[in-house]
Scaffold this active site. Structure first.
Site, mmCIF file in Angstrom:
data_model
loop_
_atom_site.group_PDB
_atom_site.id
_atom_site.type_symbol
_atom_site.label_atom_id
_atom_site.label_comp_id
_atom_site.label_asym_id
_atom_site.label_seq_id
_atom_site.Cartn_x
_atom_site.Cartn_y
_atom_site.Cartn_z
ATOM 1 N N ASP A 105 -37.320 40.746 77.568
ATOM 2 C CA ASP A 105 -36.931 39.431 77.045
ATOM 3 C C ASP A 105 -36.744 39.422 75.525
ATOM 4 O O ASP A 105 -37.640 39.854 74.780
ATOM 5 C CB ASP A 105 -37.976 38.375 77.438
ATOM 6 C CG ASP A 105 -37.846 38.002 78.914
ATOM 7 O OD1 ASP A 105 -36.746 38.127 79.474
ATOM 8 O OD2 ASP A 105 -38.870 37.596 79.502
ATOM 9 N N ARG A 270 -40.618 29.144 82.626
ATOM 10 C CA ARG A 270 -40.903 30.343 81.822
ATOM 11 C C ARG A 270 -41.403 29.977 80.429
ATOM 12 O O ARG A 270 -40.843 29.113 79.756
ATOM 13 C CB ARG A 270 -39.636 31.185 81.686
ATOM 14 C CG ARG A 270 -39.918 32.554 81.104
ATOM 15 C CD ARG A 270 -38.663 33.397 81.033
ATOM 16 N NE ARG A 270 -38.041 33.271 79.737
ATOM 17 C CZ ARG A 270 -37.120 34.115 79.271
ATOM 18 N NH1 ARG A 270 -36.721 35.131 80.011
ATOM 19 N NH2 ARG A 270 -36.598 33.949 78.088
HETATM 20 C C1 SIN Z 1 -36.231 36.229 83.355
HETATM 21 O O1 SIN Z 1 -35.455 37.136 83.097
HETATM 22 O O2 SIN Z 1 -37.115 35.903 82.593
HETATM 23 C C2 SIN Z 1 -36.115 35.506 84.699
HETATM 24 C C3 SIN Z 1 -36.886 36.212 85.745
HETATM 25 C C4 SIN Z 1 -36.747 35.542 87.087
HETATM 26 O O3 SIN Z 1 -36.167 34.466 87.186
HETATM 27 O O4 SIN Z 1 -37.239 36.096 88.065
#
Ligand code: SIN
Length: 280
Positions: A105, A270
């Protein structure tokens, strides 16, 4: 490694563990949190199934790991700006999903987030799993000569390739601006400040080239390294259930959200936790 307050069931030798005996909606004492943190460092990604928590409780748990990270290019949830709602609506088709390629990320930030936390709110009946790969294993499996070569290299990261496609996923409300042109240099191999282990720090979404080399010169080695990194024994694939919370370490993992559930809605919340400038 023993734990007195939590259950820790490893998912594979390389990475991943399910944690039991914890209610993330309750106040966690320091002893419990310190075991959770120890499991996080030991297994790189940990999962808590069956949690019923509010956004405020998720934010409070994330803050136990450290201050939160900035969130570039994505419009956070208006009600809780600490949270990004990772949503794909049922009618958004099969073409694109958020996080649908290997990446770490925001690795293009000067200080990429040390960890990301995802809480599963709504899931398709099947599909929408997430894969993680251990970049410790990726590095440790290389020959001494290749490790020595990489130890001296730096990699140029940029968010441009991924975030320029902002129109592809309506519900994510991504906004690309001039910052996407920024290139940031990070070491190809970084040392984890807690474990002391070295991890390969490249990913196909954001690593453009080695410093002082062209993309064409860099591509064969970057592509080969990445192929090695995602060998099956370095990876796990996690099947979510509603109420599962995951927290993973972006300093030693990359991940991929599978896009195999067109016609169904998926919503995850998130939070990214701030990290340090990567060092070798
Ligand atoms: C992300 O890349 O943070 C998303 C991961 C997900 O939706 O499983």
């Amino acid at each position: 490694m023993t734990y007195d307050h939590i259950g820790v069931a490893p998912i594979s030798p390389a990475l991943g563990a399910e944690i039991t005996g914890v209610d993330l909606g309750a106040d966690l004492g320091n002893e419990v949190f310190s075991e959770i943190h120890r499991a996080f460092v030991a297994h790189s990604v940990i999962f808590f199934r069956g949690q019923t928590i509010t956004p405020e409780q998720q934010i409070a748990f994330a803050r136990r790991f450290g201050p939160l990270s900035e969130i570039p290019f994505i419009t956070p949830w208006a009600d809780h700006p600490e949270i990004v709602r990772v949503i794909k609506e049922a009618d958004e088709g099969a073409k694109f999903n958020f996080g649908g390629s290997w990446h770490s990320d925001f690795s293009f930030l000067p200080r990429p987030p040390m960890a990301s936390m995802l809480y599963a709110v709504e899931l398709p009946p099947v599909g929408g799993d997430t894969l993680w790969a251990s970049m410790y294993s990726a590095y440790e499996r290389l020959s001494d000569g290749m490790r020595r070569l990489l130890d001296g290299l730096q990699v140029v990261h940029s968010g441009l390739g991924a975030y320029k496609r902002s129109e592809d996923l309506r519900s994510m409300k991504t906004v690309t601006d001039a910052r996407a042109e920024t290139e940031v240099l990070h070491p190809a191999v970084r040392t984890h400040p807690d474990s002391g282990r070295k991890a390969l720090f490249i990913d196909p979404a954001y690593s453009r080239r080695f410093a002082d080399m062209t993309e064409a010169e860099s591509a064969p080695l970057l592509n080969w390294l990445h192929e090695q990194a995602v060998q099956p024994e370095n990876c796990i694939r996690f099947r979510w259930t509603p109420g599962t919370l995951a927290i993973w370490d972006n300093r030693c993992l990359e991940h991929w959200a599978l896009n195999d559930y067109a016609g169904h809605r998926r919503e995850m919340h998130r939070i990214t936790i701030a990290g340090e400038r990567p060092y070798h």
